[in-house]
Design a protein around this motif. Structure first.
Motif, PDB file in Angstrom:
ATOM      1  N   SER A  63       3.834   5.890  -5.462  1.00 27.61           N
ATOM      2  CA  SER A  63       3.979   5.883  -6.920  1.00 27.61           C
ATOM      3  C   SER A  63       2.734   6.365  -7.652  1.00 27.61           C
ATOM      4  CB  SER A  63       4.354   4.479  -7.409  1.00 27.61           C
ATOM      5  OG  SER A  63       3.341   3.546  -7.055  1.00 27.61           O
ATOM      6  N   ARG A  64       1.518   5.962  -7.177  1.00 26.36           N
ATOM      7  CA  ARG A  64       0.264   6.359  -7.817  1.00 26.36           C
ATOM      8  C   ARG A  64      -0.713   6.817  -6.741  1.00 26.36           C
ATOM      9  NH1 ARG A  64      -0.024   4.509 -13.135  1.00 26.36           N
ATOM     10  NH2 ARG A  64      -1.793   5.954 -13.237  1.00 26.36           N
ATOM     11  N   PRO A  65      -0.518   7.996  -6.186  1.00 24.25           N
ATOM     12  CA  PRO A  65      -1.332   8.422  -5.039  1.00 24.25           C
ATOM     13  C   PRO A  65      -2.827   8.482  -5.316  1.00 24.25           C
ATOM     14  CG  PRO A  65      -0.036  10.247  -5.932  1.00 24.25           C
ATOM     15  CD  PRO A  65       0.484   9.001  -6.558  1.00 24.25           C
ATOM     16  N   VAL A  67      -1.344  10.808   2.828  1.00 25.20           N
ATOM     17  CA  VAL A  67      -0.276  11.821   2.888  1.00 25.20           C
ATOM     18  C   VAL A  67       0.364  12.059   1.517  1.00 25.20           C
ATOM     19  CG1 VAL A  67       2.045  12.287   3.782  1.00 25.20           C
ATOM     20  CG2 VAL A  67       0.212  11.635   5.345  1.00 25.20           C
ATOM     21  N   PRO A  68       0.718  10.994   0.744  1.00 26.37           N
ATOM     22  CA  PRO A  68       1.260  11.252  -0.606  1.00 26.37           C
ATOM     23  C   PRO A  68       0.284  12.014  -1.501  1.00 26.37           C
ATOM     24  CG  PRO A  68       1.708   8.990   0.053  1.00 26.37           C
ATOM     25  CD  PRO A  68       0.767   9.554   1.065  1.00 26.37           C
ATOM     26  N   CYS A  69      -1.011  11.738  -1.377  1.00 24.42           N
ATOM     27  CA  CYS A  69      -2.018  12.491  -2.152  1.00 24.42           C
ATOM     28  C   CYS A  69      -1.979  13.964  -1.782  1.00 24.42           C
ATOM     29  CB  CYS A  69      -3.414  11.943  -1.880  1.00 24.42           C
ATOM     30  SG  CYS A  69      -3.688  10.246  -2.408  1.00 24.42           S
ATOM     31  N   LEU A  71       0.817  -1.205   0.000  1.00 25.62           N
ATOM     32  CA  LEU A  71       0.000   0.000   0.000  1.00 25.62           C
ATOM     33  C   LEU A  71       0.852   1.256   0.000  1.00 25.62           C
ATOM     34  CD1 LEU A  71      -2.852  -0.957   2.503  1.00 25.62           C
ATOM     35  CD2 LEU A  71      -3.072  -0.572   0.047  1.00 25.62           C
ATOM     36  N   LEU A  72       1.941   1.236   0.768  1.00 26.73           N
ATOM     37  CA  LEU A  72       2.818   2.404   0.814  1.00 26.73           C
ATOM     38  C   LEU A  72       3.500   2.643  -0.521  1.00 26.73           C
ATOM     39  CD1 LEU A  72       4.437   1.998   4.360  1.00 26.73           C
ATOM     40  CD2 LEU A  72       2.777   3.721   3.626  1.00 26.73           C
ATOM     41  N   VAL A  73       3.909   1.561  -1.201  1.00 30.41           N
ATOM     42  CA  VAL A  73       4.538   1.701  -2.514  1.00 30.41           C
ATOM     43  C   VAL A  73       3.549   2.309  -3.513  1.00 30.41           C
ATOM     44  CG1 VAL A  73       5.455   0.425  -4.493  1.00 30.41           C
ATOM     45  CG2 VAL A  73       6.216  -0.144  -2.176  1.00 30.41           C
ATOM     46  N   VAL A  74       2.310   1.794  -3.503  1.00 29.14           N
ATOM     47  CA  VAL A  74       1.286   2.336  -4.405  1.00 29.14           C
ATOM     48  C   VAL A  74       0.969   3.779  -4.046  1.00 29.14           C
ATOM     49  CG1 VAL A  74      -1.101   2.101  -5.190  1.00 29.14           C
ATOM     50  CG2 VAL A  74       0.284   0.062  -4.825  1.00 29.14           C
TER      51      VAL A  74
END
Length: 448
Positions: free
Chosen positions: A52-54, A95-97, A46-49
Motif C-alpha cells: 500500500s505504501r512502498p 519488491v513493491p518499491c 509489513l507486506l500490507v504496508v
C-alpha cells in the motif's frame, strides 16, 4: 449486472477460504508456537504496508540496517542462516518499491562485475579443498544484493528523506542499544582485554563505527548540498562524530582525516570572506574535536600500544591475517580461489574473528585474483564517476573526499561485505544521484 454479481460471488469463496485458513493457522500457532504466530502477524503487516505504501517500507528497511542482527541472534531460522534470511526478507519487502519506481541500470556496473567474478570462479579459479559450489552461490547472492540498491529509481522527495534517515542510523542504533541493555539482552558497552571501553549500541563496535562513518560523511556532504536542512545535518554531524569516537575504532577516524581537514579549510575560508555565520560552526567543531580527543585518548592508546608488535602499533592481528591470506592466494594470483573462498580459508591458524581478511582489496584478490579484483574496482569507479558528474560544483570536493575515505577505510575493514556499511553506502550513492537530477527520471527510461 449479472456478470458482476457472479464475479463477486466467484471471488468471495477463495478469499473467504484464505481468511479462514489464515485464522486457523494463526490460532493454532498461538497455542503451539507463539513465536511463529507473532512473526507471521508482523510479516503480514509489513507486506500490507509494502504493497500500500512502498516508500514507507523502504524507510523501515533502512532503519533495520542500524542493528547487527547476526550478532544479536547467531542461530538460524527455517534452516537458513539469520543474516542470509535478513537479506532475503529486505529484498522481498522492497519488491513493491521496485515495481512502483522501476529500475535504472546506469549504476549497475558492480553487479556485472560480481557476475564476472562468479563466472571466473567456476571457469578458472583454483578452489581450496574447503570450497564448494554452494559457498560460491551464497557469496555471489550476498555480495551482489546491496548493489541492487543502486538501481531503484527513487523519486527525488523520497530519496531526500532516505538521506536524512541514513544520517540518523547511528543514533537509532544507540537508542535500540539502550533498550536492549535495559532488557539485559545486549550490552551497550564492551570492554576489551586491553581495558579499552567501547560503545557498540545495537551492534558490535566496528559495525556501529561503520554506521557512524557514513553518518559523518553524509552530514559533511549534505551541509553543502542541502542548505534547507543545514541545522539538522550539523546536529547529526556532531552526534555521529561523538558516536564514532566512542566506538574506539581507528580505521574510520583515520579515513575521515582528509575530509575533516577540508571541512575546516572550507568554513574558515567562508568566514574570512566575511560570512560571519560560519564562526559558530567553526568554533563548535574545534571544541568537539578537542573534547573527543581528550575523552578517548586513553582508549586509543590502550588499543594501539597495549601489545608490543613488530610494527610498533597494535593492528589487532591484521598484519598476520593479511600475510596469511596473501600466502594462500599465491597459488592462483590471476583468477583467485573462487568467490566466497576467503570465508573458509582460515584453518584455525588465525584468530576466529578473521573469517575474511579485514581488507577488501586482499579479500577480492583472494576470491577473484587480479582479474576479478580489478574488474570490481573499475566497476565501483564507474559508479563513483557517474554520481560525481551529477553533483553541483560546490559539493564535488566533499564527495571526492568521501570516496577517498571509503577507499582508505577498505584497507582495514570489510566495507563491501558488511551490511552496516555496504547497504547504507550503496543506498546513499543512489539517493545522491537521484536527488541531484534536475527532475525525476522519465518513466519511459525506466525498466520494470
Amino acid at each position: 449486472m449479472t456478470n458482476f454479481e457472479w464475479g463477486s460471488k466467484f471471488n468471495v469463496l477463495p478469499y473467504g477460504l484464505l481468511y479462514l485458513v489464515s485464522a486457523l493457522f494463526l490460532g493454532a500457532a498461538v497455542i503451539y508456537q507463539p513465536a511463529i504466530a507473532v512473526a507471521a502477524v508482523l510479516l503480514i503487516i509489513l507486506l500490507v504496508v509494502a504493497i500500500s505504501r512502498p516508500e514507507r517500507i523502504s524507510y523501515f528497511v533502512l532503519l533495520t540496517t542500524s542493528i547487527s542482527i547476526n550478532f544479536l541472534y547467531s542461530g538460524s531460522m527455517f534452516g537458513i542462516e539469520i543474516l542470509s534470511l535478513y537479506k532475503l526478507m529486505i529484498l522481498m519487502l522492497l519488491v513493491p518499491c521496485i515495481l512502483v519506481n522501476g529500475l535504472k541500470f546506469k549504476l549497475s556496473p558492480p553487479i556485472w562485475a560480481m557476475a564476472a567474478l562468479f563466472f571466473i570462479t567456476f571457469a578458472f579459479s583454483s578452489w581450496l579443498p574447503e570450497m564448494n559450489a554452494s559457498i560460491a552461490v551464497k557469496a555471489f547472492i550476498g555480495l551482489s544484493l546491496p548493489f541492487v540498491f543502486l538501481l531503484i529509481n527513487w523519486k527525488k522527495e523520497v530519496a531526500e528523506k532516505q538521506i536524512r534517515i541514513l544520517a540518523l542510523l547511528p543514533l537509532v542504533s544507540m537508542l535500540v542499544g539502550v533498550v536492549l541493555h535495559v532488557a539485559n539482552f545486549h550490552s551497550i558497552l564492551t570492554i576489551e582485554f586491553t581495558g579499552a571501553v567501547r560503545v557498540q549500541g545495537a551492534n558490535i563496535p566496528p559495525h556501529l563505527a561503520m554506521l557512524a562513518f557514513m553518518g559523518v560523511a553524509i552530514s559533511f556532504i549534505e551541509i553543502k548540498r542541502s542548505p534547507q536542512h543545514t541545522r539538522f545535518f550539523y546536529i547529526m554531524l556532531a552526534l555521529n562524530f561523538l558516536i564514532l569516537v566512542a566506538t574506539g575504532t581507528r580505521g574510520p577516524l583515520l579515513a575521515l582525516v582528509l575530509m575533516v581537514i577540508y571541512y575546516f579549510f572550507d568554513i574558515s575560508r567562508q568566514y574570512l570572506k566575511g560570512k560571519s555565520q560560519y564562526l559558530i560552526p567553526l568554533l563548535c567543531s574545534l571544541v568537539l574535536i578537542v573534547a573527543a580527543v581528550f575523552l578517548q585518548l586513553d582508549n586509543l592508546k590502550k588499543r594501539s600500544f597495549e601489545r608490543t608488535t613488530a610494527e610498533g602499533i597494535d593492528l589487532s592481528g591484521r598484519t598476520e591475517a593479511w600475510e596469511f591470506f596473501l600466502d594462500k592466494a599465491a597459488g592462483s594470483p590471476w583468477s583467485g580461489r573462487g568467490l566466497g573462498s576467503a570465508t573458509v580459508a582460515n584453518d584455525g591458524t588465525l584468530y576466529k574473528g578473521f573469517v575474511v581478511p579485514h581488507n577488501e582489496y586482499i579479500r577480492f584478490y583472494f576470491d577473484g585474483g587480479y582479474i576479478g579484483a580489478i574488474l570490481l574496482l573499475l566497476s565501483l569507479l564507474a559508479v563513483f564517476i557517474l554520481v560525481y558528474r551529477a553533483l553541483a560544483p560546490p559539493v564535488k570536493p566533499y564527495y571526492l573526499l568521501f570516496i577517498a575515505a571509503f577507499l582508505i577505510y577498505s584497507f582495514s575493514d570489510n566495507t563491501l561485505s558488511t551490511v552496516q556499511f555496504i547497504i547504507p553506502f550503496c543506498w546513499y550513492l543512489n539517493c545522491l544521484y537521484r536527488s541531484s537530477q534536475p527532475t525525476d527520471s522519465p518513466q519511459k527510461e525506466v525498466i520494470r
